[in-house]
Design a protein around this motif. Structure first.
Motif, PDB file in Angstrom:
ATOM      1  N   UNK A  93       0.832  -1.209   0.000  1.00 37.15           N
ATOM      2  CA  UNK A  93       0.000   0.000   0.000  1.00 37.15           C
ATOM      3  C   UNK A  93       0.865   1.256   0.000  1.00 37.15           C
ATOM      4  N   UNK A  94       1.941   1.228   0.793  1.00 33.13           N
ATOM      5  CA  UNK A  94       2.850   2.385   0.837  1.00 33.13           C
ATOM      6  C   UNK A  94       3.538   2.598  -0.503  1.00 33.13           C
ATOM      7  N   UNK A  95       3.914   1.493  -1.169  1.00 33.26           N
ATOM      8  CA  UNK A  95       4.574   1.613  -2.478  1.00 33.26           C
ATOM      9  C   UNK A  95       3.637   2.197  -3.525  1.00 33.26           C
ATOM     10  N   UNK A  96       2.349   1.882  -3.437  1.00 28.91           N
ATOM     11  CA  UNK A  96       1.387   2.398  -4.397  1.00 28.91           C
ATOM     12  C   UNK A  96       1.068   3.880  -4.168  1.00 28.91           C
ATOM     13  N   UNK A  97       1.316   4.365  -2.955  1.00 32.37           N
ATOM     14  CA  UNK A  97       1.003   5.760  -2.624  1.00 32.37           C
ATOM     15  C   UNK A  97       2.223   6.475  -2.059  1.00 32.37           C
ATOM     16  N   UNK A  98       3.387   6.113  -2.550  1.00 31.48           N
ATOM     17  CA  UNK A  98       4.632   6.693  -2.022  1.00 31.48           C
ATOM     18  C   UNK A  98       4.716   8.194  -2.270  1.00 31.48           C
ATOM     19  N   UNK A  99       4.131   8.661  -3.356  1.00 25.99           N
ATOM     20  CA  UNK A  99       4.216  10.085  -3.673  1.00 25.99           C
ATOM     21  C   UNK A  99       3.527  10.933  -2.605  1.00 25.99           C
ATOM     22  N   UNK A 100       2.521  10.359  -1.924  1.00 27.10           N
ATOM     23  CA  UNK A 100       1.868  11.088  -0.833  1.00 27.10           C
ATOM     24  C   UNK A 100       2.827  11.280   0.336  1.00 27.10           C
ATOM     25  N   UNK A 101       3.678  10.297   0.565  1.00 22.07           N
ATOM     26  CA  UNK A 101       4.662  10.413   1.631  1.00 22.07           C
ATOM     27  C   UNK A 101       5.684  11.502   1.299  1.00 22.07           C
ATOM     28  N   UNK A 102       6.072  11.581   0.021  1.00 24.19           N
ATOM     29  CA  UNK A 102       7.015  12.620  -0.391  1.00 24.19           C
ATOM     30  C   UNK A 102       6.384  14.010  -0.287  1.00 24.19           C
ATOM     31  N   UNK A 103       5.106  14.095  -0.646  1.00 24.40           N
ATOM     32  CA  UNK A 103       4.417  15.379  -0.530  1.00 24.40           C
ATOM     33  C   UNK A 103       4.298  15.806   0.926  1.00 24.40           C
ATOM     34  N   UNK A 104       4.137  14.826   1.818  1.00 30.53           N
ATOM     35  CA  UNK A 104       4.084  15.155   3.246  1.00 30.53           C
ATOM     36  C   UNK A 104       5.417  15.744   3.704  1.00 30.53           C
ATOM     37  N   UNK A 105       6.526  15.178   3.225  1.00 34.02           N
ATOM     38  CA  UNK A 105       7.848  15.730   3.559  1.00 34.02           C
ATOM     39  C   UNK A 105       7.996  17.135   2.982  1.00 34.02           C
ATOM     40  N   UNK A 106       7.485  17.338   1.755  1.00 34.72           N
ATOM     41  CA  UNK A 106       7.524  18.671   1.135  1.00 34.72           C
ATOM     42  C   UNK A 106       6.774  19.691   1.986  1.00 34.72           C
ATOM     43  N   UNK A 107       5.612  19.303   2.482  1.00 33.12           N
ATOM     44  CA  UNK A 107       4.807  20.226   3.279  1.00 33.12           C
ATOM     45  C   UNK A 107       5.472  20.533   4.614  1.00 33.12           C
ATOM     46  N   UNK A 108       6.102  19.521   5.215  1.00 37.28           N
ATOM     47  CA  UNK A 108       6.829  19.763   6.465  1.00 37.28           C
ATOM     48  C   UNK A 108       7.973  20.745   6.219  1.00 37.28           C
ATOM     49  N   UNK A 109       8.711  20.528   5.121  1.00 35.99           N
ATOM     50  CA  UNK A 109       9.793  21.444   4.777  1.00 35.99           C
ATOM     51  C   UNK A 109       9.290  22.844   4.517  1.00 35.99           C
ATOM     52  N   UNK A 110       8.142  22.966   3.820  1.00 33.90           N
ATOM     53  CA  UNK A 110       7.576  24.293   3.543  1.00 33.90           C
ATOM     54  C   UNK A 110       7.144  24.979   4.835  1.00 33.90           C
ATOM     55  N   UNK A 111       6.558  24.213   5.758  1.00 32.57           N
ATOM     56  CA  UNK A 111       6.131  24.791   7.030  1.00 32.57           C
ATOM     57  C   UNK A 111       7.324  25.298   7.838  1.00 32.57           C
TER      58      UNK A 111
END
Length: 281
Positions: A93-111
């Motif tokens: 499941x994580x492999x199929x939605x890995x891009x969401x995990x990367x976007x979460x890191x992007x948002x943390x970095x932006x914050x």
């Protein structure tokens, strides 16, 4: 000529323009939507099928590994295999939605970046006046005969500063290119997490991605520190009415030249600091 000298001093004092700093505040999707979309397209169409195949092989190896631990105990074997299957489902499941995990890191970095920008702005009244702006009245009162030698003396620090600006621009560009490359292969590292022997590969992937994202924050702080360093080295407050403008520039020549060289070192230090935040070398 006054505006030209003021611009040179501002360029030396700021290190890089506010347009480059504005790029540091952007997420990968905001920096270049075309390259970001291309990375996601490659990940979905080319890398994800390979990741699924790798994950299937990992599943077989993991089930074979846990089955040998049962040692003839049927009840224990069922529990171990059930636990392995549940773990593999989560990994799939994580492999199929890995891009969401990367976007979460992007948002943390932006914050984090937004918080740093609020605490240490580089524009507006809170950021203070530029080096050249603070010396404008002294430059105007020096006259043409005082401005010409001042201009000649500032040429070398200005050129070095422009070279350092090019280095910063390239670093920012390469940082985003690195993020896009990592994004393009995002499903594959997750598949390696399923196996004990290759789990560190997937962990290192996310560490590298987070390091690239947070490099913006460390680079921004480095630029803020650089501007504070130039302000302390050049010391525009040391100029008093009646002093020679060219004499002030000559006395601060080493500091101005050193500041421009230091900008390159500060950029390298910011890259190292971002890696160390996530256990890198």
């Amino acid at each position: 000529m006054v505006d030209f000298i003021v611009g040179i001093l501002n360029a030396i004092g700021s290190g890089v323009g506010d347009d480059i700093i504005a790029q540091l505040l952007k997420t990968p999707a905001q920096y270049s939507s075309e390259m970001y979309g291309l990375s996601l397209s490659v990940a979905r169409t080319a890398v994800k099928p390979v990741a699924s195949t790798v994950l299937a092989i990992m599943c077989v190896l993991e089930i074979a590994r846990v089955s040998t631990r049962a040692d003839g105990d049927r009840e224990l074997g069922v529990k171990l295999i059930a636990m392995a299957m549940f773990k593999l489902v989560l990994v799939f499941t994580a492999a199929q939605h890995c891009e969401l995990m990367l976007k979460a890191i992007d948002e943390i970095g932006r914050s984090v970046m937004s918080g740093i920008h609020t605490a240490a702005p580089t524009t507006g009244t809170a950021a203070g006046a530029g080096l050249g702006d603070s010396m404008r009245s002294a430059i105007e009162s020096a006259g043409a005969f005082g401005q010409i030698p001042c201009l000649i003396l500032l040429i070398i620090p200005f050129l070095v500063s422009k070279g350092a600006t090019i280095v910063v621009t390239v670093v920012v560009l390469l940082r985003f290119v690195q993020i896009y490359l990592l994004t393009a292969f995002n499903p594959l590292p997750i598949a390696f997490i399923a196996q004990e022997e290759t789990r560190q590969w997937g962990i290192n992937y996310f560490k590298q991605y987070a390091s690239a994202v947070f490099q913006c924050a460390t680079l921004y702080l480095a630029i803020v520190l650089y501007r504070a360093f130039v302000g302390s080295v050049a010391a525009p407050q040391s100029f008093h009415d009646g002093d020679s403008l060219s004499g002030w520039v000559l006395s601060n020549f080493t500091g101005l030249l050193l500041a421009s060289v230091m900008l390159i070192g500060i950029v390298m230090a910011s890259n190292s600091a971002a890696k160390r935040l996530f256990g890198g070398e």
